[in-house]
Structures are given as C-alpha cells and as structure tokens.
Design a protein around this motif. Sequence first.
Motif, PDB file in Angstrom:
ATOM      1  N   THR A   1     -10.490  -0.632  -4.950  1.00 19.76           N
ATOM      2  CA  THR A   1     -10.375   0.580  -5.772  1.00 19.76           C
ATOM      3  C   THR A   1      -9.308   0.398  -6.851  1.00 19.76           C
ATOM      4  O   THR A   1      -9.534   0.725  -8.023  1.00 19.76           O
ATOM      5  CB  THR A   1     -10.041   1.789  -4.881  1.00 19.76           C
ATOM      6  OG1 THR A   1     -11.071   1.958  -3.911  1.00 19.76           O
ATOM      7  CG2 THR A   1      -9.911   3.061  -5.708  1.00 19.76           C
ATOM      8  N   TRP A   2      -8.135  -0.112  -6.451  1.00 20.78           N
ATOM      9  CA  TRP A   2      -7.078  -0.383  -7.434  1.00 20.78           C
ATOM     10  C   TRP A   2      -7.570  -1.364  -8.492  1.00 20.78           C
ATOM     11  O   TRP A   2      -7.324  -1.182  -9.683  1.00 20.78           O
ATOM     12  CB  TRP A   2      -5.838  -0.988  -6.770  1.00 20.78           C
ATOM     13  CG  TRP A   2      -5.189  -0.162  -5.717  1.00 20.78           C
ATOM     14  CD1 TRP A   2      -5.213   1.191  -5.570  1.00 20.78           C
ATOM     15  CD2 TRP A   2      -4.380  -0.664  -4.643  1.00 20.78           C
ATOM     16  NE1 TRP A   2      -4.478   1.561  -4.470  1.00 20.78           N
ATOM     17  CE2 TRP A   2      -3.956   0.459  -3.888  1.00 20.78           C
ATOM     18  CE3 TRP A   2      -3.972  -1.929  -4.235  1.00 20.78           C
ATOM     19  CZ2 TRP A   2      -3.145   0.324  -2.755  1.00 20.78           C
ATOM     20  CZ3 TRP A   2      -3.158  -2.065  -3.122  1.00 20.78           C
ATOM     21  CH2 TRP A   2      -2.753  -0.945  -2.379  1.00 20.78           C
TER      22      TRP A   2
ATOM     23  N   ASP B   1       0.878   4.205  -2.925  1.00 20.61           N
ATOM     24  CA  ASP B   1       0.599   5.598  -2.575  1.00 20.61           C
ATOM     25  C   ASP B   1       1.773   6.519  -2.899  1.00 20.61           C
ATOM     26  O   ASP B   1       1.586   7.639  -3.383  1.00 20.61           O
ATOM     27  CB  ASP B   1       0.265   5.704  -1.082  1.00 20.61           C
ATOM     28  CG  ASP B   1      -1.069   5.058  -0.742  1.00 20.61           C
ATOM     29  OD1 ASP B   1      -1.873   4.832  -1.672  1.00 20.61           O
ATOM     30  OD2 ASP B   1      -1.300   4.753   0.448  1.00 20.61           O
TER      31      ASP B   1
ATOM     32  N   ALA C   1       0.827  -1.206   0.000  1.00 13.99           N
ATOM     33  CA  ALA C   1       0.000   0.000   0.000  1.00 13.99           C
ATOM     34  C   ALA C   1       0.865   1.261   0.000  1.00 13.99           C
ATOM     35  O   ALA C   1       0.565   2.241  -0.693  1.00 13.99           O
ATOM     36  CB  ALA C   1      -0.929  -0.015   1.208  1.00 13.99           C
TER      37      ALA C   1
ATOM     38  N   GLN D   1     -10.689  -2.102   1.115  1.00 14.30           N
ATOM     39  CA  GLN D   1     -11.344  -1.246   0.130  1.00 14.30           C
ATOM     40  C   GLN D   1     -10.340  -0.671  -0.869  1.00 14.30           C
ATOM     41  O   GLN D   1     -10.654  -0.547  -2.059  1.00 14.30           O
ATOM     42  CB  GLN D   1     -12.091  -0.107   0.834  1.00 14.30           C
ATOM     43  CG  GLN D   1     -12.813   0.839  -0.120  1.00 14.30           C
ATOM     44  CD  GLN D   1     -13.808   0.122  -1.039  1.00 14.30           C
ATOM     45  OE1 GLN D   1     -14.611  -0.678  -0.574  1.00 14.30           O
ATOM     46  NE2 GLN D   1     -13.745   0.410  -2.340  1.00 14.30           N
ATOM     47  N   GLN D   2      -9.138  -0.317  -0.425  1.00 14.44           N
ATOM     48  CA  GLN D   2      -8.202   0.292  -1.362  1.00 14.44           C
ATOM     49  C   GLN D   2      -7.787  -0.702  -2.446  1.00 14.44           C
ATOM     50  O   GLN D   2      -7.556  -0.324  -3.599  1.00 14.44           O
ATOM     51  CB  GLN D   2      -6.981   0.872  -0.649  1.00 14.44           C
ATOM     52  CG  GLN D   2      -6.094  -0.130   0.028  1.00 14.44           C
ATOM     53  CD  GLN D   2      -4.980   0.537   0.812  1.00 14.44           C
ATOM     54  OE1 GLN D   2      -4.488  -0.029   1.769  1.00 14.44           O
ATOM     55  NE2 GLN D   2      -4.566   1.732   0.433  1.00 14.44           N
TER      56      GLN D   2
ATOM     57  N   GLY E   1      -3.393   5.033  -8.468  1.00 14.10           N
ATOM     58  CA  GLY E   1      -3.630   3.675  -8.019  1.00 14.10           C
ATOM     59  C   GLY E   1      -3.059   2.566  -8.880  1.00 14.10           C
ATOM     60  O   GLY E   1      -3.707   1.543  -9.105  1.00 14.10           O
TER      61      GLY E   1
ATOM     62  N   GLN F   1      -2.871   9.122  -6.219  1.00 15.25           N
ATOM     63  CA  GLN F   1      -4.309   9.055  -6.490  1.00 15.25           C
ATOM     64  C   GLN F   1      -4.641   8.140  -7.651  1.00 15.25           C
ATOM     65  O   GLN F   1      -5.782   7.692  -7.795  1.00 15.25           O
ATOM     66  CB  GLN F   1      -4.826  10.456  -6.817  1.00 15.25           C
ATOM     67  CG  GLN F   1      -4.216  11.049  -8.085  1.00 15.25           C
ATOM     68  CD  GLN F   1      -4.726  12.427  -8.404  1.00 15.25           C
ATOM     69  OE1 GLN F   1      -5.921  12.634  -8.494  1.00 15.25           O
ATOM     70  NE2 GLN F   1      -3.811  13.383  -8.580  1.00 15.25           N
TER      71      GLN F   1
END
Length: 603
Positions: A236-237, A190, A186, A232-233, A197, A195
């Motif tokens: 999103t990715w 980042d 992660a 969740q991230q 991803g 932003q």
Amino acid sequence: MSSGLAAHAAETPIPAYDVTVRDRIQPQTEQLLIKLVKDGRKLELDGQPVFNGSDKFLPGKIAIGLADFLVTLSDNDPRLPTYLADFRKIARLTADDANDSWGAYYYLSALNKLREAGRLKDAVDPLTLAKLRVRLDWRMFVDVDTYALIDHPNNYYCVAFAIARLRTRMGWDDGAPAEKLYAKIAEHYDLYSGQYGFADETDGEGRFDRYSVLLAGEIAQRFIETGGKPPQQVLTWLRKSADVMLMRLDAQGQGFEYGRSLGPYGETALIETLTAAAVLDLLTPQEKELAYAYSARAAQRYAEFWQDPRTGSVNLWDGGRRTDDYRGKFRILGENLSLAHQYAYTSAHWARMGYAGKSPAADWAKGLATLPRRQVTWFARGDYDRLLVSVRDGSRMIALPVINGGESQHMHNPYFPIPFSPGMLAGSPDGVAPFLTPRLTLEDGSALMPLAYFKDAKVEAKGAKTTVSWRQDELDKMGERAPVADKRVTVETTYVLEPGRITRTDVFTPAAGVKVKDIELQFGSFSGGAQQAAGTTTFADGAVRRFSVEGLKSCQSGPVSQDGGQDKEYRSATGAMTTKVVCHGASAAEATPFKITWRLDYR
C-alpha cells in the motif's frame, strides 16, 4: 526546454536499460575497482585520497561494487579467478575499517550475492568472514533493548531491517530481530503519517522529502532481495510512493526535485521505487512501460551528464555543481560505487521481467501526456499540515512542497515552501539564501522566515488553475539547528499555479510594538540576459521569461559567478545558476499588515 524540444528528446531512440548499464556504467566501475586493487590505500580519484577515514560506508560499497560484477561472470570466464582473488585481497584490506550502517548493509548484500552464486568461499577467507560476521550488525546503531535508533534519522530503520534480514539469509541470526525492526518501521509510518502512508524523516516534526517517498521502495526491495514478499501495508505504501514518482517522469531523465541528497540520487530514487513496484505487479502495463522508459533514459543521462570522462568518476561537486556537505568529495569512490549498484540491481530486475535488450518505446512522450495534470499528496494533518502539490504544465513538472519541519534542514532552501521544477527552479544544497521566501529582520536583529508551522492548508482546483493557501501563526526564527516558533509576526500565504505562471502572495501581520527593519527576498535562475526595470526582471533566454516583485522597495539582478566562488549560494545539484535577483524593503509601520507578491512567468 520547450515542449517541442522535450517531445523531440523523448522521441529520440535510446539503448535498452541493461545495455547502457553493461556497456557504459559498469565498465567505468570496473576500471575504478582495478585501480583500487592496484593502488590499495594509496588510491586517489580526481586528486582526492579515497581512504581518508571520512567515508564510513566505503568498505561495504567496495564490496557491493565487486560483487555486482563478479556475479555476472560465467564459471568459465577467464577473468573469474583474478576477480575472486581481488575480492579476497580487498576484503582483508578493509576488514578493520569503519563501516557503519549503510556500509554494513552493502557488505552483507555483497556476501549474500556471492553465497547465492556459490562463490563466497572463494571470495572471502575464513578469518575475514569471521570478522565480518561480528562487525556487519544492526546492533551498532540500534538499541538492542528498546529497538530505538541511536543518533540516526528514521530512514535508518530500513537499513537496520535490511541488515537483520541478510544476517538471517547468511545463517548468522534467526528472523526475530528483522521482525521487530519491521514493526518499528510500521509503527513510525502509522504514528507520524497515519492514513497517508509516508515516512517522516523526524519524529513527527514534519520533514517529508525524497527519502519519505523512496523508503517504501527500499523496504520492498529488501524483502525481494532476501526472498520474501512484502506485507500488504508495504504494498500500500509503495503504490502511494509510485504515484508520486510517476508524476515526476521526465523526458530528459531528470529526477526528484526538492530536499537533500538529489543530483543522480534524485534520479535513482524514481528508478528504485518504480522498479520495486513493477516487480511486485503494482503498476498497470502502461505505467510499467513508462517506468522502464524513464529508467533507460536516466541511465543514459547518468553516463552522459553525471559521469566525467576526464576523471573517470561521477561528478557531484565541480563545474558549478553543489551537493550536501555530508555527501562531500571525500566520498568520491563510494558515490561512484553506490550509484553504479543502484543501476546494476534495478537493471537486473528489468531484465528478469523480460526487458533485456529492449529499447524503450520511442513515442513515450505520448505516455507522459496521459499522466495527471495535478496531484495533491498529503503527508500529515494535525497541529501542522504537510503536503506536496504537483502540477504538470505541458512537459514541465512543477512541485510545491509544504513539508518543512525538524532540525538540521529547516533553514536550507531545498526545503522551503517554494516551487521546484527540473531545469527551471531549484534550491542550492545546504543553501540558506532566502530563495522566493521573504526573510524579515526585526529591530532587535532577529531574522524570521515563514517556513515550518503550516496550518489550515487548502488546495483548490478550477480548470487549469491551482490555488494553494495556508496560514502560519508563528514564524521560524533563524539561527538555530531546529525551528524556533516566534509569534511576533503571523502570515497568510497564497500560491496560484496556472499555465505559464506562478504567483505567490504573503500577507504579514506584525504584533503590537513589533517593527520590521528589513525584508530580503532572492531568486536564482538558470535564465540569462536579464534586464531590470524597478521590481521586474525580464530574461532574454531560458525557461523563465519574467520575475516581478511587489511590496519591496528595490530589486537588483546580475550574473552569477560561474566559478562557484563567491556565489556558492547559486550553485545547484546540476550546475550553477545564471542570474541572481536580490530584493530588499521594509514595511511602513508597526503592527500594520503588509503584502509581498512575486510573479514568475515561464516558457
């Protein structure tokens, strides 16, 4: 291929995904494993000794190949006792062999499958299992104090994470290492993409390739495999990656088009990413149907195009095909097993989602027509810009990756900022020819190319026309493993992509006192019947109609040697190109801007 032929291919009924895997892919793998059990360390495949010491992942790939088959057998299958005994035999045979990173992951995945199926004790004896518990460890390539990777590209954080998750499932470790390794993943996302991803293969030097898009799918799959839901991230990715992969759906099952490690892996990259997205309900119903249809087509392509019935092996290397040196023929057995595994596990996911025995929709070409005509994917912005522009023109997808940074790949044309399109425009794995990109030779012998230092990138869309531009205040000095910034020449580059045509214009400006001695530009095409008139090459057949160059003094075209000998630079992952075009010329005066334009017209 014309849009009419592509549509016809898309409408042709093909078998269900799991049927192709069960009836065409797994039987070939089974035969290889039977031969392995019989021949042991003497096994050869297509004349290549398998146990040559060069494939550091092989024991794990053998284990997962056996386990994938073993877990499909019912308890009363008469073959089961024999295959369990075979697994014990092979496990003992390879327990002391080198089995690094990916190999450790595959082996642990195999052991976990057997454990979940209640067959681990019958498949591995206690002594061998004790050895494996010590050897199958992420700590072999990650610093245990800092959790920094040791001499591996950043996608290996996912491999270490997967190993740690599986060791927890096996009851060998607690969950703390996996949590720390996920935190490193992660952090890297980042830090170097923010932003946007996506995963930079380097530490912020800007190499965004197949792995950068696939990695979210791999991370998600490791959570799924070990009984957890991704954070969740990750979701999103993964959705961002799914968008990129959906744009690449192809009626013939062809896959990802630029960067390293393509061929059948370019196809399974789409399958793995989109399968994970489907399992996690990140796709719309229509996208899910498209993803399934693509998976079925790619499996059929693997059976018909990539598998060689003469050798009983996948073919990445012969008949004009070329692959990256690290994936050389010394890995022939491992390539068969890892590819078969990718098809096996994704097929099992689709079957669990209700697609077992289901043929893909015959009219999915209509679904492809609903995909966006244009997609701009930003990977990073800052000191340098990294992005991918994808355009669909009828059934043809054309990609323009502006992503080239970092050591080891910057000089290879699969990473150049040039257009790629399956079946029409390709790089040559590890190739260094100046495909569609001018290579400037200065008076002191330095070779400079506009490759790694993209600034002020812009994408403008107007109707069916897409204009992409950037500038570079430094060119990349060739000859070193990593890019070397050289300010003696600057460049402004503009691409125009419009239906049936791609145009690139470079305006170079040498600094005071700098003289360009020669410029070279090459084009390798799958089109044939070339006729040359000054700077224009006209093709009688194939996807490319015409290739014209302005600003260079001379161009010559000729056929590519199909034996792959002297023309190795014109071999692609899928086969040899047909025609080579080589252009030369020099600028007229010191410190005077000069322009080079090429234009490609295609069917």
